[in-house]
Design a protein around this motif. Structure first.
Motif, PDB file in Angstrom:
ATOM      1  N   GLY A   3     -20.847   0.159  22.454  1.00 18.68           N
ATOM      2  CA  GLY A   3     -19.623   0.887  22.749  1.00 18.68           C
ATOM      3  C   GLY A   3     -19.734   1.900  23.854  1.00 18.68           C
ATOM      4  N   LEU A   4     -20.929   2.160  24.372  1.00 21.46           N
ATOM      5  CA  LEU A   4     -21.122   3.141  25.448  1.00 21.46           C
ATOM      6  C   LEU A   4     -21.259   2.419  26.781  1.00 21.46           C
ATOM      7  CD1 LEU A   4     -21.613   6.190  26.156  1.00 21.46           C
ATOM      8  CD2 LEU A   4     -24.060   5.628  26.077  1.00 21.46           C
ATOM      9  N   LEU A   5     -20.419   2.785  27.739  1.00 24.05           N
ATOM     10  CA  LEU A   5     -20.479   2.186  29.066  1.00 24.05           C
ATOM     11  C   LEU A   5     -21.689   2.719  29.831  1.00 24.05           C
ATOM     12  CD1 LEU A   5     -19.279   0.460  31.363  1.00 24.05           C
ATOM     13  CD2 LEU A   5     -17.926   2.481  32.022  1.00 24.05           C
ATOM     14  N   ILE A   6     -22.536   1.810  30.282  1.00 30.87           N
ATOM     15  CA  ILE A   6     -23.643   2.129  31.180  1.00 30.87           C
ATOM     16  C   ILE A   6     -23.299   1.449  32.505  1.00 30.87           C
ATOM     17  CG2 ILE A   6     -26.120   1.985  31.600  1.00 30.87           C
ATOM     18  CD1 ILE A   6     -25.396   3.710  29.200  1.00 30.87           C
ATOM     19  N   PRO A   7     -22.826   2.210  33.482  1.00 31.34           N
ATOM     20  CA  PRO A   7     -22.328   1.589  34.715  1.00 31.34           C
ATOM     21  C   PRO A   7     -23.462   1.110  35.617  1.00 31.34           C
ATOM     22  CG  PRO A   7     -22.208   3.967  34.889  1.00 31.34           C
ATOM     23  CD  PRO A   7     -22.668   3.666  33.483  1.00 31.34           C
ATOM     24  N   ALA A   8     -23.079   0.404  36.668  1.00 30.93           N
ATOM     25  CA  ALA A   8     -24.056  -0.030  37.659  1.00 30.93           C
ATOM     26  C   ALA A   8     -24.690   1.194  38.319  1.00 30.93           C
ATOM     27  CB  ALA A   8     -23.374  -0.902  38.711  1.00 30.93           C
ATOM     28  N   PRO A   9     -25.956   1.129  38.681  1.00 34.76           N
ATOM     29  CA  PRO A   9     -26.628   2.276  39.296  1.00 34.76           C
ATOM     30  C   PRO A   9     -25.977   2.669  40.614  1.00 34.76           C
ATOM     31  CG  PRO A   9     -28.231   0.654  38.555  1.00 34.76           C
ATOM     32  CD  PRO A   9     -26.883   0.004  38.440  1.00 34.76           C
ATOM     33  N   VAL A  18     -44.445  23.903  20.268  1.00 34.53           N
ATOM     34  CA  VAL A  18     -42.998  24.135  20.385  1.00 34.53           C
ATOM     35  C   VAL A  18     -42.216  23.173  19.501  1.00 34.53           C
ATOM     36  CG1 VAL A  18     -41.031  24.121  21.972  1.00 34.53           C
ATOM     37  CG2 VAL A  18     -43.252  25.020  22.728  1.00 34.53           C
ATOM     38  N   LEU A  19     -42.575  21.888  19.558  1.00 35.05           N
ATOM     39  CA  LEU A  19     -41.819  20.862  18.847  1.00 35.05           C
ATOM     40  C   LEU A  19     -42.755  19.893  18.137  1.00 35.05           C
ATOM     41  CD1 LEU A  19     -39.076  19.725  21.427  1.00 35.05           C
ATOM     42  CD2 LEU A  19     -38.718  21.117  19.372  1.00 35.05           C
ATOM     43  N   ALA A  20     -42.396  19.548  16.907  1.00 34.82           N
ATOM     44  CA  ALA A  20     -43.147  18.534  16.175  1.00 34.82           C
ATOM     45  C   ALA A  20     -42.639  17.132  16.479  1.00 34.82           C
ATOM     46  CB  ALA A  20     -43.049  18.794  14.674  1.00 34.82           C
ATOM     47  N   LYS A  21     -41.376  17.038  16.924  1.00 41.43           N
ATOM     48  CA  LYS A  21     -40.789  15.753  17.268  1.00 41.43           C
ATOM     49  C   LYS A  21     -39.810  15.967  18.415  1.00 41.43           C
ATOM     50  CE  LYS A  21     -37.129  16.169  13.771  1.00 41.43           C
ATOM     51  NZ  LYS A  21     -36.462  15.520  12.607  1.00 41.43           N
ATOM     52  N   PRO A  22     -39.401  14.903  19.105  1.00 42.91           N
ATOM     53  CA  PRO A  22     -38.505  15.070  20.264  1.00 42.91           C
ATOM     54  C   PRO A  22     -37.212  15.794  19.888  1.00 42.91           C
ATOM     55  CG  PRO A  22     -39.373  12.832  20.173  1.00 42.91           C
ATOM     56  CD  PRO A  22     -39.764  13.484  18.878  1.00 42.91           C
ATOM     57  N   TYR A  23     -36.716  16.580  20.840  1.00 43.55           N
ATOM     58  CA  TYR A  23     -35.393  17.195  20.688  1.00 43.55           C
ATOM     59  C   TYR A  23     -34.626  16.903  21.967  1.00 43.55           C
ATOM     60  CZ  TYR A  23     -31.661  20.329  19.335  1.00 43.55           C
ATOM     61  OH  TYR A  23     -30.431  20.829  18.967  1.00 43.55           O
ATOM     62  N   LEU A  24     -33.493  16.217  21.815  1.00 38.89           N
ATOM     63  CA  LEU A  24     -32.759  15.678  22.950  1.00 38.89           C
ATOM     64  C   LEU A  24     -31.326  16.194  23.001  1.00 38.89           C
ATOM     65  CD1 LEU A  24     -32.612  13.516  25.288  1.00 38.89           C
ATOM     66  CD2 LEU A  24     -31.751  11.943  23.536  1.00 38.89           C
ATOM     67  N   VAL A  25     -30.945  16.669  24.171  1.00 37.37           N
ATOM     68  CA  VAL A  25     -29.556  16.994  24.466  1.00 37.37           C
ATOM     69  C   VAL A  25     -29.057  16.005  25.513  1.00 37.37           C
ATOM     70  CG1 VAL A  25     -28.025  18.684  25.551  1.00 37.37           C
ATOM     71  CG2 VAL A  25     -29.720  19.442  23.912  1.00 37.37           C
ATOM     72  N   VAL A  26     -27.827  15.528  25.361  1.00 35.81           N
ATOM     73  CA  VAL A  26     -27.230  14.605  26.327  1.00 35.81           C
ATOM     74  C   VAL A  26     -25.895  15.191  26.786  1.00 35.81           C
ATOM     75  CG1 VAL A  26     -26.354  12.282  26.741  1.00 35.81           C
ATOM     76  CG2 VAL A  26     -28.377  12.612  25.306  1.00 35.81           C
ATOM     77  N   GLU A  52     -14.413  10.824  19.214  1.00 39.62           N
ATOM     78  CA  GLU A  52     -14.928   9.506  18.860  1.00 39.62           C
ATOM     79  C   GLU A  52     -15.869   8.987  19.945  1.00 39.62           C
ATOM     80  OE1 GLU A  52     -15.840   6.246  16.737  1.00 39.62           O
ATOM     81  OE2 GLU A  52     -14.710   8.002  16.048  1.00 39.62           O
ATOM     82  N   ARG A  53     -15.522   9.195  21.195  1.00 40.74           N
ATOM     83  CA  ARG A  53     -16.380   8.728  22.288  1.00 40.74           C
ATOM     84  C   ARG A  53     -17.662   9.555  22.353  1.00 40.74           C
ATOM     85  NH1 ARG A  53     -13.533   7.892  27.781  1.00 40.74           N
ATOM     86  NH2 ARG A  53     -15.444   6.657  28.083  1.00 40.74           N
ATOM     87  N   LEU A  54     -17.580  10.827  22.049  1.00 35.57           N
ATOM     88  CA  LEU A  54     -18.787  11.641  22.006  1.00 35.57           C
ATOM     89  C   LEU A  54     -19.711  11.194  20.873  1.00 35.57           C
ATOM     90  CD1 LEU A  54     -17.397  15.223  22.749  1.00 35.57           C
ATOM     91  CD2 LEU A  54     -18.945  13.887  24.196  1.00 35.57           C
ATOM     92  N   ARG A  55     -19.136  10.807  19.759  1.00 32.79           N
ATOM     93  CA  ARG A  55     -19.966  10.286  18.666  1.00 32.79           C
ATOM     94  C   ARG A  55     -20.679   9.005  19.088  1.00 32.79           C
ATOM     95  NH1 ARG A  55     -15.949  12.739  15.295  1.00 32.79           N
ATOM     96  NH2 ARG A  55     -14.530  10.956  15.513  1.00 32.79           N
ATOM     97  N   THR A  56     -19.998   8.173  19.873  1.00 29.46           N
ATOM     98  CA  THR A  56     -20.645   6.967  20.386  1.00 29.46           C
ATOM     99  C   THR A  56     -21.820   7.333  21.289  1.00 29.46           C
ATOM    100  OG1 THR A  56     -18.595   5.678  20.279  1.00 29.46           O
ATOM    101  CG2 THR A  56     -20.307   4.882  21.774  1.00 29.46           C
ATOM    102  N   LEU A  57     -21.615   8.290  22.188  1.00 34.71           N
ATOM    103  CA  LEU A  57     -22.695   8.747  23.061  1.00 34.71           C
ATOM    104  C   LEU A  57     -23.859   9.288  22.241  1.00 34.71           C
ATOM    105  CD1 LEU A  57     -23.769   9.466  25.919  1.00 34.71           C
ATOM    106  CD2 LEU A  57     -22.555  11.659  25.696  1.00 34.71           C
TER     107      LEU A  57
END
Length: 382
Positions: free
Chosen positions: A137-143, A255-263, A335-340
């Motif tokens: 459901g997430l659009l990944i456009p052409a580079p 600092v971190l025991a596991k990855p922490y990701l912001v998008v 809803e689109r943010l939840r998909t991301l």
């Protein structure tokens, strides 16, 4: 899935017909407002020689925002370290963290040709362009190729003005390691001589890396066990590469025991889809001014944008950004943010919203925060 906090990235856009002073005042006001709305952190960008962007001195602006708020984390998204020394970075942000302990984020990025963002009309499905794909459901456009920007005269001028004559930027990995060592207090030069940053050493701040691809920034963030911010709003075609590279390289740290990701994501929210699309119409022109090498223009009003020339070539230059911007009513955008979030497995989402009128921008963040909280997706403390 655990609650996912929303945060803010602000470029301090200068509205057409407005002033730089207006843009900076709006940044401070927006920070106060989003703190009340429940956003977790507020990052300011770094741009230079851009008539349409007032965020050129992140540390100065961070100090103003932190002083005007009380619990919001405030930081850089990102501080471009290629024209700074490790010591200057640590002393600046150490000063901020001393004045506002536990609230400062040092977000670091590599210097290079600027990248940009864009808007999508959500009323009807968009056929993916050639080379694009849809992932759950997430659009990944052409580079998109930034090669022409690297050769643009304006960016060569910026580089000349930002660097001392004859200066050679240090390697990114080495500079990051020097920053971390100065913060820890265990810096040694090649001859074993120690150095201690005052302020800076032992500062209560978070170090982040930001990146747009699966390159050095993502790998370094993982290898050093740091939190990482991946830019869907800057380079949507390569966001999954960045996420994958970060997680593959991750090693636990103090600092971190596991990855922490912001998008990150570009967002415009309004009470109706039609109104959101209207507010979003100037964005293509603004992004085009950046990608064409002219530099960010003052942000037009919807009425001004409607009178500007717009060709198929203009749209093609910014199509990936236009097609991946989240524009619409609160439920549509949420809803689109939840998909991301679900596709990237993000721990947090970084929302950037640009409109001509400040009140519309504040309203967009308010509507989104309310919808996010009602859906049970919010979460401030971490």
């Amino acid at each position: 899935m655990p609650s996912t906090a929303l945060s803010v990235l602000d470029l301090s856009p200068v509205p057409a017909g407005g002033t730089v002073a207006d843009a900076l005042r709006h940044t401070v006001d927006l920070a106060r407002r989003v703190e009340q709305f429940g956003y977790r952190r507020y990052w300011v960008a770094e741009h230079h020689l851009a008539a349409g962007v007032a965020s050129a001195a992140p540390a100065v602006l961070i100090g103003q925002v932190a002083a005007a708020t009380s619990v919001l984390r405030v930081g850089s998204g990102a501080l471009l370290v290629g024209h700074r020394t490790a010591l200057s970075v640590v002393e600046e942000f150490g000063t901020l963290a001393t004045l506002h302990p536990g609230r400062i984020d040092l977000g670091i990025g590599r210097s290079g040709p600027p990248r940009t963002d864009a808007a999508r009309e959500p009323a009807a499905p968009v056929a993916p362009p050639a080379g694009a794909r849809v992932v759950d459901g997430l659009l990944i456009p052409a580079p998109f190729s930034y090669a022409h920007l690297a050769a643009a005269p304006r960016y060569a001028l910026a580089a000349a003005l930002l660097h001392q004559a004859g200066a050679r930027p240090p390697g990114f990995a080495g500079q990051l390691d020097d920053i971390l060592a100065l913060l820890r207090g265990d810096y040694r030069d090649a001859d074993g001589l120690d150095a201690h940053a005052v302020p800076g050493e032992g500062a209560d701040l978070q170090v982040w890396l930001l990146g747009s691809s699966g390159g050095e920034s993502a790998r370094l963030a993982g290898a050093r066990g740091l939190p990482f911010a991946a830019n869907y709003h800057v380079s949507p075609a390569t966001v999954l590469d960045a996420v994958t590279a970060y997680r593959a390289a991750f090693r636990p740290s103090a600092v971190l025991a596991k990855p922490y990701l912001v998008v990150s994501a570009d967002v415009v929210v309004a009470d109706t889809d039609a109104e959101a699309r209207r507010l979003a119409t100037p964005y293509g022109h603004w992004v085009n001014s950046i990608r064409s090498g002219v530099g960010a223009i003052p942000y037009p009003s919807p009425e001004q944008a409607a009178a500007l020339p717009w060709t198929d070539a203009d749209r093609e230059l910014v199509a990936d950004r236009l097609d991946t911007r989240f524009v619409g009513t609160p439920d549509t955008v949420a809803e689109r943010l939840r998909t991301l979030r679900d596709v990237t497995d993000a721990d947090e989402l970084l929302v950037t919203t640009i409109t001509h009128d400040h009140a519309d921008r504040v309203r967009s963040y308010q509507l989104l925060a309310k919808e996010w909280a009602q859906s049970g997706d919010t979460g401030r403390a971490r």
